[in-house]
Design a protein around this motif. Structure first.
Motif, short mmCIF file in Angstrom:
data_model
loop_
_atom_site.label_atom_id
_atom_site.label_comp_id
_atom_site.label_asym_id
_atom_site.label_seq_id
_atom_site.Cartn_x
_atom_site.Cartn_y
_atom_site.Cartn_z
N GLU A 95 0.73 -1.14 -0.02
CA GLU A 95 -0.07 0.00 0.08
C GLU A 95 0.93 1.22 0.01
O GLU A 95 0.46 2.56 0.30
CB GLU A 95 -1.23 -0.06 1.12
CG GLU A 95 -1.89 -1.25 1.31
CD GLU A 95 -3.24 -0.96 1.01
OE1 GLU A 95 -3.59 -0.03 0.23
OE2 GLU A 95 -3.98 -1.59 1.83
N ASP A 110 -8.84 -8.42 0.73
CA ASP A 110 -9.29 -7.04 0.86
C ASP A 110 -8.27 -6.09 0.03
O ASP A 110 -8.97 -5.01 -0.30
CB ASP A 110 -9.13 -6.41 2.42
CG ASP A 110 -10.37 -7.21 3.24
OD1 ASP A 110 -11.38 -7.59 2.69
OD2 ASP A 110 -10.10 -7.12 4.63
N LEU A 111 -7.12 -6.35 0.15
CA LEU A 111 -6.29 -5.56 -0.80
C LEU A 111 -6.75 -5.71 -2.15
O LEU A 111 -6.64 -4.69 -2.85
CB LEU A 111 -4.84 -6.08 -0.35
CG LEU A 111 -3.75 -5.36 -1.16
CD1 LEU A 111 -3.52 -3.97 -1.19
CD2 LEU A 111 -2.49 -6.18 -1.08
N ARG A 116 -9.35 -3.46 -2.98
CA ARG A 116 -9.08 -2.14 -2.86
C ARG A 116 -8.24 -1.52 -4.03
O ARG A 116 -7.94 -0.50 -4.40
CB ARG A 116 -8.44 -1.82 -1.86
CG ARG A 116 -9.38 -1.58 -0.43
CD ARG A 116 -8.57 -1.09 0.68
NE ARG A 116 -7.25 -1.49 0.88
CZ ARG A 116 -6.92 -2.70 1.55
NH1 ARG A 116 -7.89 -3.30 2.43
NH2 ARG A 116 -5.80 -2.97 1.90
N SER A 117 -7.49 -2.51 -4.59
CA SER A 117 -6.65 -2.34 -5.68
C SER A 117 -7.13 -2.57 -7.30
O SER A 117 -6.38 -2.39 -8.06
CB SER A 117 -5.45 -3.40 -5.50
OG SER A 117 -5.02 -2.84 -4.32
N ASN A 121 -8.13 -0.59 -9.33
CA ASN A 121 -7.97 0.77 -10.20
C ASN A 121 -6.71 1.06 -10.78
O ASN A 121 -5.93 0.13 -10.75
CB ASN A 121 -8.01 1.64 -8.78
CG ASN A 121 -6.81 1.78 -7.97
OD1 ASN A 121 -5.92 1.92 -8.58
ND2 ASN A 121 -7.07 1.56 -6.78
N ARG A 176 -3.26 1.00 -9.43
CA ARG A 176 -2.81 -0.30 -8.74
C ARG A 176 -2.67 -1.63 -10.15
O ARG A 176 -1.73 -2.44 -9.80
CB ARG A 176 -3.71 -0.92 -7.83
CG ARG A 176 -3.65 0.04 -6.70
CD ARG A 176 -2.26 0.21 -6.02
NE ARG A 176 -2.47 0.91 -4.90
CZ ARG A 176 -2.65 0.57 -3.57
NH1 ARG A 176 -2.98 -0.37 -3.16
NH2 ARG A 176 -2.59 1.66 -2.42
N SER A 220 -1.45 -5.71 -9.33
CA SER A 220 -2.45 -6.08 -8.38
C SER A 220 -3.40 -7.09 -8.86
O SER A 220 -4.01 -8.01 -7.98
CB SER A 220 -3.26 -4.80 -8.02
OG SER A 220 -4.08 -4.62 -9.08
#
Length: 108
Positions: free
Chosen positions: A6, A30-31, A34-35, A37, A40, A45
């Motif tokens: 992160e 979870d990572l 969130r990644s 995008n 990332r 990712s």
């Protein structure tokens, strides 16, 4: 490793993603969520999904996938997506593989 994944340094994030792609842990999931995008995606990712993929996750990836406009970044994202689909080996990944086939800038 999760903290490094992160960080603001893209090269460090990429190395952390590469290491974490082998870890089946809810924090990695979870990572990965969130990644999804454009920033990332270029850091590998999509590879995070390799160890945490669950049936139906192709929908989450499709819905959250934001592909970069730069062809080189796009190329690496497509390689990661293709690798994930081959690793998972499930027919439900067909829409993702069609995305790779239709949009990859090389002959994947």
């Amino acid at each position: 490793m999760l903290v490094l994944a992160e960080t603001g340094e893209p090269e460090v994030r990429a190395c952390a993603h590469n290491a974490l792609k082998h870890v089946a842990d809810p924090r990695v999931r979870d990572l990965a969520l969130r990644s999804l995008n454009v920033e990332r995606i270029e850091d590998g990712s999509l590879a995070l999904w390799r160890a945490i993929y669950q049936p139906g996750d192709h929908r989450l990836i499709e819905a959250g996938l934001v592909l970069p406009e730069d062809l080189e970044r796009f190329h690496w994202a497509m390689l990661d997506l293709e690798g994930l689909c081959v690793h998972v080996g499930q027919p439900e990944c067909l829409p993702l593989m069609l995305l790779v086939y239709a949009h990859a800038p090389s002959s994947l």
